[in-house]
Design a protein around this motif. Structure first.
Motif, PDB file in Angstrom:
ATOM      1  N   GLU A  73       0.778  -1.235   0.000  1.00  0.00           N
ATOM      2  CA  GLU A  73       0.000   0.000   0.000  1.00  0.00           C
ATOM      3  C   GLU A  73       0.813   1.291   0.000  1.00  0.00           C
ATOM      4  O   GLU A  73       0.243   2.368  -0.121  1.00  0.00           O
ATOM      5  CB  GLU A  73      -0.982   0.010   1.174  1.00  0.00           C
ATOM      6  N   SER A  74       2.135   1.207   0.140  1.00  0.00           N
ATOM      7  CA  SER A  74       2.923   2.450   0.200  1.00  0.00           C
ATOM      8  C   SER A  74       4.398   2.161  -0.065  1.00  0.00           C
ATOM      9  O   SER A  74       4.842   1.008  -0.034  1.00  0.00           O
ATOM     10  CB  SER A  74       2.790   3.091   1.587  1.00  0.00           C
ATOM     11  N   ALA A  75       5.150   3.243  -0.284  1.00  0.00           N
ATOM     12  CA  ALA A  75       6.604   3.120  -0.456  1.00  0.00           C
ATOM     13  C   ALA A  75       7.251   2.570   0.811  1.00  0.00           C
ATOM     14  O   ALA A  75       8.176   1.755   0.741  1.00  0.00           O
ATOM     15  CB  ALA A  75       7.200   4.476  -0.826  1.00  0.00           C
ATOM     16  N   ASP A  76       6.764   3.004   1.974  1.00  0.00           N
ATOM     17  CA  ASP A  76       7.307   2.499   3.238  1.00  0.00           C
ATOM     18  C   ASP A  76       7.057   1.003   3.391  1.00  0.00           C
ATOM     19  O   ASP A  76       7.931   0.266   3.860  1.00  0.00           O
ATOM     20  CB  ASP A  76       6.703   3.249   4.427  1.00  0.00           C
ATOM     21  N   ALA A  77       5.860   0.552   3.000  1.00  0.00           N
ATOM     22  CA  ALA A  77       5.547  -0.876   3.082  1.00  0.00           C
ATOM     23  C   ALA A  77       6.437  -1.678   2.143  1.00  0.00           C
ATOM     24  O   ALA A  77       6.881  -2.779   2.486  1.00  0.00           O
ATOM     25  CB  ALA A  77       4.072  -1.111   2.757  1.00  0.00           C
ATOM     26  N   HIS A 103       6.548   1.286  -8.191  1.00  0.00           N
ATOM     27  CA  HIS A 103       7.822   0.923  -7.578  1.00  0.00           C
ATOM     28  C   HIS A 103       7.791  -0.571  -7.285  1.00  0.00           C
ATOM     29  O   HIS A 103       6.771  -1.089  -6.816  1.00  0.00           O
ATOM     30  CB  HIS A 103       8.022   1.705  -6.280  1.00  0.00           C
ATOM     31  N   THR A 104       8.920  -1.253  -7.506  1.00  0.00           N
ATOM     32  CA  THR A 104       8.918  -2.705  -7.407  1.00  0.00           C
ATOM     33  C   THR A 104      10.287  -3.243  -7.031  1.00  0.00           C
ATOM     34  O   THR A 104      11.299  -2.566  -7.203  1.00  0.00           O
ATOM     35  CB  THR A 104       8.464  -3.326  -8.749  1.00  0.00           C
ATOM     36  N   PHE A 105      10.311  -4.464  -6.512  1.00  0.00           N
ATOM     37  CA  PHE A 105      11.546  -5.242  -6.392  1.00  0.00           C
ATOM     38  C   PHE A 105      11.188  -6.706  -6.588  1.00  0.00           C
ATOM     39  O   PHE A 105      10.016  -7.095  -6.504  1.00  0.00           O
ATOM     40  CB  PHE A 105      12.270  -5.001  -5.058  1.00  0.00           C
ATOM     41  N   PHE A 118       5.240  -4.921  -5.294  1.00  0.00           N
ATOM     42  CA  PHE A 118       5.143  -3.619  -5.953  1.00  0.00           C
ATOM     43  C   PHE A 118       4.117  -2.724  -5.296  1.00  0.00           C
ATOM     44  O   PHE A 118       3.179  -3.181  -4.654  1.00  0.00           O
ATOM     45  CB  PHE A 118       4.859  -3.780  -7.458  1.00  0.00           C
ATOM     46  N   TRP A 119       4.362  -1.444  -5.465  1.00  0.00           N
ATOM     47  CA  TRP A 119       3.453  -0.397  -5.029  1.00  0.00           C
ATOM     48  C   TRP A 119       3.005   0.318  -6.291  1.00  0.00           C
ATOM     49  O   TRP A 119       3.783   1.000  -6.945  1.00  0.00           O
ATOM     50  CB  TRP A 119       4.171   0.559  -4.078  1.00  0.00           C
ATOM     51  N   PRO A 120       1.735   0.128  -6.692  1.00  0.00           N
ATOM     52  CA  PRO A 120       1.244   0.720  -7.936  1.00  0.00           C
ATOM     53  C   PRO A 120       0.908   2.191  -7.772  1.00  0.00           C
ATOM     54  O   PRO A 120      -0.248   2.571  -7.594  1.00  0.00           O
ATOM     55  CB  PRO A 120      -0.010  -0.119  -8.251  1.00  0.00           C
ATOM     56  N   CYS A 121       1.941   3.015  -7.825  1.00  0.00           N
ATOM     57  CA  CYS A 121       1.754   4.443  -7.586  1.00  0.00           C
ATOM     58  C   CYS A 121       1.965   5.228  -8.867  1.00  0.00           C
ATOM     59  O   CYS A 121       2.429   4.698  -9.882  1.00  0.00           O
ATOM     60  CB  CYS A 121       2.758   4.924  -6.546  1.00  0.00           C
ATOM     61  N   GLU A 122       1.640   6.501  -8.819  1.00  0.00           N
ATOM     62  CA  GLU A 122       1.947   7.390  -9.939  1.00  0.00           C
ATOM     63  C   GLU A 122       3.427   7.719  -9.887  1.00  0.00           C
ATOM     64  O   GLU A 122       4.005   7.892  -8.818  1.00  0.00           O
ATOM     65  CB  GLU A 122       1.127   8.666  -9.843  1.00  0.00           C
TER      66      GLU A 122
END
Length: 123
Positions: A73-77, A103-105, A118-122
Motif C-alpha cells: 500500500e505504500s513506499a514504506d511498506a 515501484h517494485t523489487f 510492488f506499489w502501484p503508484c503514480e
C-alpha cells in the motif's frame, strides 16, 4: 462464460522445504501436506499448491518465466517488505526500481520462482 483463476501451482524440488519457506513468507500454515504436495489457502480464498516437479503428471517442461506478485500500500511498506525478505535470506534479483506500473523489487524462492512486490503508484 467467465472464469477466474483461483489456484496457483508451483513445481518445486521439495514440497516440504518449500512449504516451510512459504509458511514463513505468508504467515499461515499449509492446510495439506504430503511428500509430493503442499497446499495453502490464503485469506482471500486463493490457493497456492506446491507440487513436486518429480511427480507432476504430465511432466512439466519449462516454457518461460513467471512470477507471483504481491501488492503493497505504500513506499514504506515496500521498503519494509524488502528488509523482511532480506532478513529471510531471500535472493534479491532486482532492488527497488521505478517502472511504468509503480515501484517494485523482485526476489526468488528456494526453487528460483520470482516473487515481485510492488506499489502501484503514480510516477
Amino acid at each position: 462464460m467467465m472464469i477466474q483463476p483461483d489456484f496457483t501451482l508451483l513445481y518445486v524440488n521439495s514440497p516440504m522445504e518449500s512449504a516451510t519457506f512459504y509458511q514463513q513468507l505468508l504467515g499461515i500454515a499449509p492446510v495439506e501436506t504430503s511428500a509430493t504436495f503442499a497446499l495453502f489457502v490464503l485469506p482471500n480464498g486463493h490457493k497456492l499448491g506446491l507440487w513436486s516437479r518429480h511427480t507432476v503428471a504430465p511432466a512439466a517442461t519449462p516454457v518461460g518465466g513467471s512470477e507471483m506478485a504481491f501488492t503493497v500500500e505504500s513506499a514504506d511498506a515496500l521498503a519494509s517488505l524488502l528488509e523482511n525478505w532480506q532478513a529471510m535470506h531471500m535472493p534479491i534479483v532486482q532492488g527497488i526500481t521505478v517502472m511504468d506500473f509503480g515501484h517494485t523489487f523482485v526476489a526468488t524462492d528456494p526453487d528460483g520462482h520470482r516473487l515481485r512486490a510492488f506499489w502501484p503508484c503514480e510516477q
